[in-house]
Design a protein around this motif. Structure first.
Motif, PDB file in Angstrom:
ATOM      1  N   PHE A 194     -14.873   4.857  -3.758  1.00 41.64           N
ATOM      2  CA  PHE A 194     -13.896   5.571  -2.955  1.00 41.64           C
ATOM      3  C   PHE A 194     -12.483   4.996  -2.996  1.00 41.64           C
ATOM      4  CE2 PHE A 194     -17.802   7.156  -1.074  1.00 41.64           C
ATOM      5  CZ  PHE A 194     -17.506   8.502  -0.954  1.00 41.64           C
ATOM      6  N   SER A 195     -12.296   3.785  -3.521  1.00 41.45           N
ATOM      7  CA  SER A 195     -10.958   3.235  -3.342  1.00 41.45           C
ATOM      8  C   SER A 195     -10.080   3.365  -4.568  1.00 41.45           C
ATOM      9  CB  SER A 195     -11.029   1.779  -2.878  1.00 41.45           C
ATOM     10  OG  SER A 195     -11.959   1.060  -3.627  1.00 41.45           O
ATOM     11  N   VAL A 247       0.853  -1.185   0.000  1.00 33.77           N
ATOM     12  CA  VAL A 247       0.000   0.000   0.000  1.00 33.77           C
ATOM     13  C   VAL A 247       0.890   1.237   0.000  1.00 33.77           C
ATOM     14  CG1 VAL A 247      -1.835   1.237   1.193  1.00 33.77           C
ATOM     15  CG2 VAL A 247      -1.763  -1.257   1.301  1.00 33.77           C
ATOM     16  N   GLU A 248       0.507   2.220  -0.823  1.00 33.32           N
ATOM     17  CA  GLU A 248       1.300   3.457  -0.938  1.00 33.32           C
ATOM     18  C   GLU A 248       0.724   4.547  -0.043  1.00 33.32           C
ATOM     19  OE1 GLU A 248       3.635   4.111  -3.595  1.00 33.32           O
ATOM     20  OE2 GLU A 248       3.277   2.459  -4.993  1.00 33.32           O
ATOM     21  N   LYS A 249       1.533   5.549   0.206  1.00 38.55           N
ATOM     22  CA  LYS A 249       1.072   6.753   0.898  1.00 38.55           C
ATOM     23  C   LYS A 249      -0.161   7.331   0.208  1.00 38.55           C
ATOM     24  CE  LYS A 249       3.886  10.404   2.527  1.00 38.55           C
ATOM     25  NZ  LYS A 249       3.804  10.470   3.967  1.00 38.55           N
ATOM     26  N   GLY A 250      -1.148   7.747   0.956  1.00 33.61           N
ATOM     27  CA  GLY A 250      -2.311   8.419   0.388  1.00 33.61           C
ATOM     28  C   GLY A 250      -3.278   7.512  -0.347  1.00 33.61           C
ATOM     29  N   GLU A 251      -3.008   6.222  -0.320  1.00 29.95           N
ATOM     30  CA  GLU A 251      -3.864   5.290  -1.044  1.00 29.95           C
ATOM     31  C   GLU A 251      -5.044   4.834  -0.172  1.00 29.95           C
ATOM     32  OE1 GLU A 251      -2.332   2.152  -4.420  1.00 29.95           O
ATOM     33  OE2 GLU A 251      -1.676   1.894  -2.378  1.00 29.95           O
ATOM     34  N   VAL A 252      -6.201   4.675  -0.802  1.00 29.32           N
ATOM     35  CA  VAL A 252      -7.333   4.084  -0.094  1.00 29.32           C
ATOM     36  C   VAL A 252      -7.537   2.682  -0.659  1.00 29.32           C
ATOM     37  CG1 VAL A 252      -9.794   4.203   0.370  1.00 29.32           C
ATOM     38  CG2 VAL A 252      -8.444   6.302   0.305  1.00 29.32           C
ATOM     39  N   VAL A 253      -7.373   1.692   0.218  1.00 32.10           N
ATOM     40  CA  VAL A 253      -7.484   0.304  -0.218  1.00 32.10           C
ATOM     41  C   VAL A 253      -8.665  -0.331   0.495  1.00 32.10           C
ATOM     42  CG1 VAL A 253      -6.338  -1.937  -0.241  1.00 32.10           C
ATOM     43  CG2 VAL A 253      -5.002   0.140  -0.572  1.00 32.10           C
ATOM     44  N   SER A 283     -10.763  12.021   1.867  1.00 32.50           N
ATOM     45  CA  SER A 283     -10.147  13.343   1.754  1.00 32.50           C
ATOM     46  C   SER A 283      -8.954  13.453   2.714  1.00 32.50           C
ATOM     47  CB  SER A 283     -11.168  14.448   2.020  1.00 32.50           C
ATOM     48  OG  SER A 283     -11.652  14.347   3.328  1.00 32.50           O
ATOM     49  N   THR A 284      -9.067  12.904   3.886  1.00 33.14           N
ATOM     50  CA  THR A 284      -7.930  12.924   4.798  1.00 33.14           C
ATOM     51  C   THR A 284      -6.751  12.160   4.202  1.00 33.14           C
ATOM     52  OG1 THR A 284      -9.475  12.944   6.631  1.00 33.14           O
ATOM     53  CG2 THR A 284      -7.202  12.469   7.173  1.00 33.14           C
ATOM     54  N   ALA A 285      -7.061  11.038   3.576  1.00 32.49           N
ATOM     55  CA  ALA A 285      -5.998  10.243   2.976  1.00 32.49           C
ATOM     56  C   ALA A 285      -5.256  11.072   1.921  1.00 32.49           C
ATOM     57  CB  ALA A 285      -6.572   8.977   2.351  1.00 32.49           C
ATOM     58  N   LYS A 286      -6.040  11.761   1.119  1.00 36.41           N
ATOM     59  CA  LYS A 286      -5.417  12.540   0.045  1.00 36.41           C
ATOM     60  C   LYS A 286      -4.657  13.734   0.601  1.00 36.41           C
ATOM     61  CE  LYS A 286      -6.891   9.902  -3.183  1.00 36.41           C
ATOM     62  NZ  LYS A 286      -6.794   8.781  -2.245  1.00 36.41           N
ATOM     63  N   GLU A 287      -5.286  14.466   1.532  1.00 36.89           N
ATOM     64  CA  GLU A 287      -4.666  15.689   2.032  1.00 36.89           C
ATOM     65  C   GLU A 287      -3.417  15.419   2.847  1.00 36.89           C
ATOM     66  OE1 GLU A 287      -7.736  17.757   4.115  1.00 36.89           O
ATOM     67  OE2 GLU A 287      -8.970  17.807   2.291  1.00 36.89           O
ATOM     68  N   LYS A 288      -3.486  14.407   3.693  1.00 39.77           N
ATOM     69  CA  LYS A 288      -2.377  14.193   4.615  1.00 39.77           C
ATOM     70  C   LYS A 288      -1.472  13.046   4.208  1.00 39.77           C
ATOM     71  CE  LYS A 288      -4.609  16.324   8.507  1.00 39.77           C
ATOM     72  NZ  LYS A 288      -5.313  16.181   9.780  1.00 39.77           N
ATOM     73  N   GLY A 289      -1.779  12.442   3.107  1.00 44.17           N
ATOM     74  CA  GLY A 289      -0.930  11.347   2.652  1.00 44.17           C
ATOM     75  C   GLY A 289      -1.012  10.128   3.535  1.00 44.17           C
TER      76      GLY A 289
END
Lengths: 267, 361, 302
Positions: free
Chosen positions: A203-204, A25-31, A181-187
């Motif tokens: 969403f994923s 899993v990468e930074k900012g990723e939603v899995v 959005s938190t995932a995207k904003e804060k990585g």
């Protein structure tokens, strides 16, 4: 790479629950983890933050072996939202969210701790409930409070166990919006177990299909949310509609034959 | 209520919470003041007819030995040897029982649990009965056979319960179930001893089971105080961990960096130790353990940072208050404190339950 | 069949042969020095919890027990009609005389019963005669305490209160609620009793020469905080009695001991030991020297 799971096995006693799981899993990723009941979604989440100890394999969090981290260290990197909040002794919403600061607090609550909690309550639209008893909140509000608690840990990864199962439509969208959005904003990387394939698709960044203890398919929703995969994993005949951007499934009918086949296979 | 304010600003929430905790601190200080006032008032009450003046000069004559305050030896004896040890024991015992109840309820996430649930009292009762009926003791300390036996058997029983619970993983349920099983066993053994006992021994056992502060001496008070002195900081140190554990299951605790299993066992040992250390002197006084933490939660909430000190104070108030009523209402006859405690505590508790069910501050 | 030692003593004293006793209560079992033969009979439970099967098996004609214990449900309601139950107290001086005579009638020993009753009450009557003229202020004020329950005393309605007042003492706890209340230590100090008597239950006195428990009970009481102020302690008038003198069949003896403790001058000539010797040797047929033990600490004033 923020999480690397390598050849992970887990069993309850002699009953294997997860076999040979490998996942990155990468930074900012939603899995999202999807799959039928008992396929090991929740177990996999719990293996990632030491709630459960894998039998074999490793979990690396930011390159460090999770099994060698102490709990407090881990709690600063990984936030967890359980499936459903248990009833507690009377406790205010503010106090519950403040517990997310536990990995940082020695004894005194600092001004910064309070600011973080206050900010999260505002973000979640919970400011009017700050001093209400947690037990009196609705299911959706409770879920938001527990997510806020996980956010308060200021983690690098978020593990959410079926966060939308008991929520109404509006709360489902609100909760998922917050997380993505938190995932995207804060990585922050978010790993979410889910039943609702359409919500997952929407969403994923990556969907993981679990079937009988193993990863059956992994990839973007467009890649993996196909009638074939749904049939193989769930035993359900479905059509997939791609008109609205993301794939969207309409389940038609459970498959008798495939069910029987699956049954003989496990036996 | 917060509903009136439509738009609550960010800083306001923080301020709100700061005031919320400040109110708890004020409440704790206030109840501490009430405890001091109650203890002083209780010192002036008793079967011997002593005026407030006589009592206070007896009190101050010892505190300021060179101030030349005159007092009678009778007043001195009554105040310093009879009333004050009893009140002091009420304070430390009430505080200790309440705090161990609060701790146990926290780690088990169960409001019906107290050290008594895991067999401490039945173990202590068995130990005392063994000493009284069979003259059997685990260590041969002549004078204090009953006390040491009760103490050691209480600890042994608790560890037996813990050992049994461990076989299936130490969860709240397994501890409670093992506790109930062992408790029935120990009670049956105590009953058997009572059945075998002579009338005299039976009387002594029953007297012990009642629980009373009559036997309080400064030495006993000192022992309990020392126990509290070492154990309370331990519990306080775990306040945050207990908050975490009380707010969710062990899994949530783990995810928040708390080793639930370790906190549970240490808290369990400390709470058991405190309770055993108290009831071996006083006999079975159970109610404080259960109800003082509840009253505290109803009044200031379940945050252990405040729950622990406040439970201590309210437990002390309850026990000193009940004992003072017990020794004055039918003076000079003394009603055992356990009985009075239930008579006073239950209505108070029910009142709080009915009036403050939904709101906590 | 007897379910208490009080009954056994009375039977023996009116001359009923031990052979006629079929069973006894468990508390009498073993080698009781004053009832050597009877205490070896078959046990049939206690007066609280009689063993009905054993009783039926032994086929007694009569079962003797207390008026209040056990509940009829535990005894006569369950026993066959041919086993009769006779309920007598034989520990209460108020009914004692009548009950002894009744026993005499049952066993056809009216004369012996008459004589025993006469003997039993002889000293009590003497004592009552002598204290009759004591003025209120001449009477001693007495604090009674249970031997193993500190500050548990007796008040009106209890047998101990009755005994204390029968021999002319004033029980300071007479007016308190409950038969055996716990009292506040400071109250005892302020009441300042002239005499303190303790009753040591576990010490039967008979056949037990160990004086130490009695001594300990007396001395530990004197050492209590503030008790040094009490007149009884200052004047050395704190006595601990073996329990057999306090109740039941030997209350007549206990009365003599108490009378001497309360009014040593008045009862200079009274010799409780001699009276006890007579009771034991003449009526119970046991040798006094063999069964005598430690009855009281400190020794009676002379």
């Amino acid at each position: 790479m923020i999480i690397e799971v390598k050849r992970l096995h887990f069993s309850y006693g002699h009953r294997p629950v997860l076999e040979d799981i490998t996942l990155e899993v990468e930074k900012g990723e939603v899995v999202t983890l999807v799959g039928p009941n008992g396929s090991g979604k929740t177990t996999l989440l719990k293996c990632l933050n030491k709630i459960l100890k894998p039998k074999k394999g490793t979990v690396l969090l930011m390159g460090k072996d999770v099994s060698k981290m102490n709990l407090k260290e881990l709690a600063r990197l990984s936030g967890y939202v359980p499936q459903n909040g248990v009833r507690t002794f009377p406790s205010t919403v503010f106090d519950i969210v403040l517990l997310g600061r536990r990995p940082y607090i020695d004894w005194r609550v600092s001004s910064r701790d309070k600011e973080i909690v206050a900010g999260l309550l505002r973000l979640m639209g919970l400011e009017e409930m700050a001093l209400r008893d947690f037990n009196e909140l609705s299911g959706g509000e409770k879920q938001k409070v527990l997510i806020a608690r996980a956010f308060a840990q200021e983690p690098e990864i978020l593990l959410l166990d079926e966060p939308t199962s008991n929520l109404d439509l509006k709360h489902q969208l609100e909760v998922m919006n917050l997380v993505s959005s938190t995932a995207k904003e804060k990585g922050v990387a978010a790993i979410i177990s889910m039943h609702d394939l359409n919500l997952a698709s929407r969403f994923s960044d990556k969907m993981v299909f679990l079937r009988e203890r193993r990863i059956y398919a992994i990839g973007s929703p467009e890649e993996v949310l196909t009638p074939d995969n749904v049939r193989a994993v769930y035993g359900v005949e479905a059509v997939v509609n791609k008109d609205s951007g993301r794939p969207y499934i309409i389940p038609l009918e459970p498959l008798q034959a495939s069910k029987a086949a699956a049954a003989t296979k496990t036996a | 209520m917060a509903t009136e304010a439509r738009e609550i600003e960010f800083a306001e929430i923080k301020e709100l919470y700061t005031r919320f905790t400040a109110r708890k601190v004020v409440f704790i200080l206030g109840s501490l003041g009430a405890l001091v006032a109650l203890s002083l008032y209780a010192t002036t009450l008793g079967s011997a007819r002593l005026g407030i003046g006589e009592v206070s000069s007896a009190v101050f004559a010892r505190i300021f030995p060179f101030a030349g305050i005159e007092t009678t030896s009778f007043a001195d004896v009554v105040v310093w040897h009879l009333r004050l040890p009893r009140i002091a024991m009420g304070i430390v015992a009430g505080a200790g029982l309440a705090v161990s109840g609060a701790a146990m309820q926290g780690i088990m996430r169960n409001p019906l649990v107290s050290p008594f649930t895991i067999g401490v009292s039945s173990g202590a009762a068995l130990g005392a009965s063994l000493a009284i009926v069979l003259g059997f003791s685990l260590v041969g300390a002549e004078k204090a056979v009953v006390v040491t036996n009760a103490f050691l058997c209480a600890l042994l029983t608790a560890f037996l319960v813990y050992g049994l619970a461990r076989m299936r993983g130490v969860t709240g349920e397994s501890l409670i179930l093992a506790g109930i099983a062992v408790m029935y066993f120990a009670s049956a053994a105590t009953s058997l001893l009572q059945y075998l006992a002579t009338e005299e021994e039976l009387q002594a056992v029953v007297f012990w089971l009642f629980g009373s502060l009559t036997g309080a001496t400064w030495e006993n008070v000192l022992v309990v105080t020392v126990i509290l002195f070492f154990c309370l900081p331990f519990l306080m140190r775990y306040s945050w961990d207990l908050n975490v554990m009380a707010s969710g299951g062990d899994e949530v605790a783990t995810s928040l960096g708390v080793n639930a299993a370790r906190v549970r066992i240490i808290t369990l040992i400390v709470a058991t130790f405190i309770t055993a250390g108290i009831i071996c002197f006083t006999g079975i006084i159970g109610f404080v353990c259960l109800v003082a933490p509840h009253i505290t939660r109803l009044l200031i909430g379940a945050d252990h940072r405040f729950l622990f000190p406040c439970s201590c104070i309210l437990g002390a108030i309850l026990l000193v208050g009940a004992d003072t009523v017990g020794r004055t209402v039918f003076s000079p006859v003394v009603i055992p404190v356990g009985i009075v405690l239930s008579f006073i505590g239950v209505p108070f508790f029910v009142f709080l339950l009915m009036t403050r069910r939904k709101e906590y501050f | 069949m007897v379910l208490s030692s009080d009954h056994a003593v009375a039977l023996k004293c009116i001359g009923v042969s031990p052979d006629e006793v079929a069973g006894i209560s468990k508390y009498m079992a073993g080698d009781q020095p004053i009832l050597p033969e009877i205490s070896k009979k078959t046990q049939v439970g206690s007066s609280f919890e009689p063993n009905l099967e054993k009783i039926v098996e032994l086929k007694p004609q009569v079962v003797f027990t207390y008026v209040k214990w056990p509940d009829p449900e535990k005894l006569e309601r369950k026993l066959p009609d041919e086993i009769r139950v006779v309920r007598l107290d034989l520990y209460n001086p108020e009914t004692m005389e009548r009950e002894i005579k009744l026993l005499g009638r049952i066993f056809g020993k009216e004369k012996e019963a008459e004589e025993y009753a006469e003997f039993w009450f002889s000293k009590i009557r003497e004592i009552e005669e002598k204290i009759k003229d004591l003025k209120e202020e001449e009477r001693v004020r007495v604090y009674y305490e249970h031997g193993s329950k500190p500050y548990h005393t007796c008040s009106q309605g209890s047998g101990y209160h009755q005994l204390i007042e029968m021999v002319g003492g004033i029980n300071i706890a007479r007016g308190l609620v409950g038969g055996y209340p716990e009292v506040d230590p400071e109250w005892v100090i302020q009441q300042n009793p002239d005499v303190i008597v303790r009753d040591l239950y576990e010490h039967s006195g008979f056949g037990n020469p160990d004086l130490q428990p009695l001594q300990e009970a007396t001395e530990s009481l004197k050492e209590r905080p503030g008790f040094g102020e009490i007149k009884a302690v200052k004047e050395g008038r704190v006595y601990t009695f073996a329990h057999s003198l306090w109740g039941g069949a030997f209350k007549n003896i206990g009365a003599c001991f108490l009378a001497k403790v309360f009014y040593p001058e008045l009862f200079k000539d009274l010799d409780p030991e001699e009276y006890l010797r007579k009771h034991l040797e003449k009526y119970l047929g046991v040798e006094y020297e063999k069964v005598k033990g430690a009855f009281i600490y400190p020794e009676l004033p002379n």
